[in-house]
Design a protein around this motif. Structure first.
Motif, PDB file in Angstrom:
ATOM      1  N   VAL A  31      47.875  34.132  31.514  1.00  0.00           N
ATOM      2  CA  VAL A  31      46.745  35.060  31.534  1.00  0.00           C
ATOM      3  C   VAL A  31      45.733  34.648  32.608  1.00  0.00           C
ATOM      4  CG1 VAL A  31      44.947  36.143  30.138  1.00  0.00           C
ATOM      5  CG2 VAL A  31      47.122  35.498  29.078  1.00  0.00           C
ATOM      6  N   LEU A  33      42.667  33.355  32.489  1.00  0.00           N
ATOM      7  CA  LEU A  33      41.276  33.791  32.325  1.00  0.00           C
ATOM      8  C   LEU A  33      40.355  32.905  33.165  1.00  0.00           C
ATOM      9  CD1 LEU A  33      41.037  34.419  28.463  1.00  0.00           C
ATOM     10  CD2 LEU A  33      41.166  36.136  30.273  1.00  0.00           C
ATOM     11  N   SER A  50      37.910  41.222  36.386  1.00  0.00           N
ATOM     12  CA  SER A  50      39.312  40.958  36.056  1.00  0.00           C
ATOM     13  C   SER A  50      39.460  40.481  34.614  1.00  0.00           C
ATOM     14  CB  SER A  50      39.910  39.935  37.026  1.00  0.00           C
ATOM     15  OG  SER A  50      39.202  38.711  36.978  1.00  0.00           O
ATOM     16  N   THR A  51      38.522  39.671  34.124  1.00  0.00           N
ATOM     17  CA  THR A  51      38.603  39.199  32.744  1.00  0.00           C
ATOM     18  C   THR A  51      38.468  40.363  31.770  1.00  0.00           C
ATOM     19  OG1 THR A  51      37.812  36.963  33.209  1.00  0.00           O
ATOM     20  CG2 THR A  51      37.456  37.800  30.979  1.00  0.00           C
ATOM     21  N   THR A  53      39.200  43.445  32.266  1.00  0.00           N
ATOM     22  CA  THR A  53      40.418  44.250  32.341  1.00  0.00           C
ATOM     23  C   THR A  53      41.541  43.615  31.535  1.00  0.00           C
ATOM     24  OG1 THR A  53      39.844  45.136  34.511  1.00  0.00           O
ATOM     25  CG2 THR A  53      42.166  45.191  33.898  1.00  0.00           C
ATOM     26  N   ASP A  54      41.738  42.309  31.687  1.00  0.00           N
ATOM     27  CA  ASP A  54      42.822  41.634  30.973  1.00  0.00           C
ATOM     28  C   ASP A  54      42.578  41.628  29.467  1.00  0.00           C
ATOM     29  OD1 ASP A  54      44.315  41.143  33.227  1.00  0.00           O
ATOM     30  OD2 ASP A  54      43.485  39.152  33.563  1.00  0.00           O
ATOM     31  N   LYS A  57      43.371  45.074  28.110  1.00  0.00           N
ATOM     32  CA  LYS A  57      44.819  45.302  28.033  1.00  0.00           C
ATOM     33  C   LYS A  57      45.440  44.505  26.888  1.00  0.00           C
ATOM     34  CE  LYS A  57      45.516  46.755  32.806  1.00  0.00           C
ATOM     35  NZ  LYS A  57      45.946  48.104  32.385  1.00  0.00           N
ATOM     36  N   PHE A 184      50.805  37.753  32.760  1.00  0.00           N
ATOM     37  CA  PHE A 184      50.032  38.850  32.177  1.00  0.00           C
ATOM     38  C   PHE A 184      48.774  39.133  32.990  1.00  0.00           C
ATOM     39  CE2 PHE A 184      46.830  40.674  29.395  1.00  0.00           C
ATOM     40  CZ  PHE A 184      47.533  41.702  28.794  1.00  0.00           C
ATOM     41  N   GLY A 185      48.124  38.086  33.484  1.00  0.00           N
ATOM     42  CA  GLY A 185      46.886  38.260  34.227  1.00  0.00           C
ATOM     43  C   GLY A 185      47.091  39.065  35.496  1.00  0.00           C
ATOM     44  N   ARG A 186      46.210  40.016  35.745  1.00  0.00           N
ATOM     45  CA  ARG A 186      46.366  40.871  36.916  1.00  0.00           C
ATOM     46  C   ARG A 186      45.965  40.147  38.194  1.00  0.00           C
ATOM     47  NH1 ARG A 186      48.436  42.966  32.761  1.00  0.00           N
ATOM     48  NH2 ARG A 186      48.883  45.183  32.742  1.00  0.00           N
TER      49      ARG A 186
END
Length: 216
Positions: A31, A33, A50-51, A53-54, A57, A184-186
């Motif tokens: 992830v 984070l 970004s955090t 968003t993740d 999701k 998983f993390g974008r």
């Protein structure tokens, strides 16, 4: 996409996750984070968000799968420099919104350097391999002699080539003794997936999953 592995029915999700319906469990990997915050702390002016968003999701995935347990296959946190107050507040709020969800972290290499999540995050922290029989939750890629490993770490991706263009997309690598999940993390990179001849490579394109032929 449904699969049968280790005698169990699982589902692969375009959201870069694997779910195990019988145990109402979702597995994600890498992830990372706080990665953008760590870059900003180093002087790289990356945009925020970004955090959020993740975490959004993750919430969607937990709801979609009606999950009672979330297992993170390592690298939940990216670095000590990314452990800022905004991240702590965001995850505590996320956790408060999912009070009945069990969250298990299998320590990855980034987690070792970043340090364990604070107690307020209510995350159970274990070392690899951690058994959820018949599965072994791992961070690094292994092919165990017994049990079936679910792994992360390498951020597998494949290059899709069209007539006039090419793109690199994340993928799952499904083998006889292990499955490697995409990150998983974008805000993570992709590495060229390494597949054995007997592996299945299942790529993610937006909300679609499709299997690619493996080079023999």
């Amino acid at each position: 996409m449904p699969l049968a592995i280790a005698g169990e029915r699982v589902l692969l999700h375009a959201a870069r996750a694997l779910s195990w319906p019988r145990e109402r469990t979702v597995f994600v990997a890498d992830v990372h984070l706080g990665k953008a915050a760590a870059f900003r702390a180093g002087g790289v002016p990356l945009p925020r968000g970004s955090t959020a968003t993740d975490l959004r999701k993750l919430a969607e995935l937990v709801a979609q799968c009606d999950a009672q347990r979330l297992v993170v296959l390592g690298d939940f946190l990216h670095a000590k420099a990314g452990r800022v107050a905004a991240l702590d507040a965001a995850f505590v709020a996320w956790r408060d919104a999912h009070p009945a969800l069990d969250v298990v972290l299998v320590r990855g290499n980034h987690d070792v350097r970043a340090g364990d999540p604070p107690a307020a995050w209510r995350v159970d922290i274990v070392d690899e391999p951690h058994a959820f029989a018949p599965f072994l939750a791992c961070h690094h890629v292994v092919s165990p002699r017994s049990g079936y490993a679910l792994c992360g770490h390498v951020h597998p991706g494949v290059r899709i080539v069209g007539e006039d263009d090419a793109a690199r997309v994340p993928c799952f690598v499904v083998g006889e003794r292990r499955t490697v999940l995409p990150a998983f993390g974008r805000f993570t990179g992709l590495a060229e997936a390494t597949a054995d001849a007997s592996d299945r490579v299942i790529a993610i394109a937006g909300r679609a999953l499709f299997e690619l032929p493996v080079r023999r």
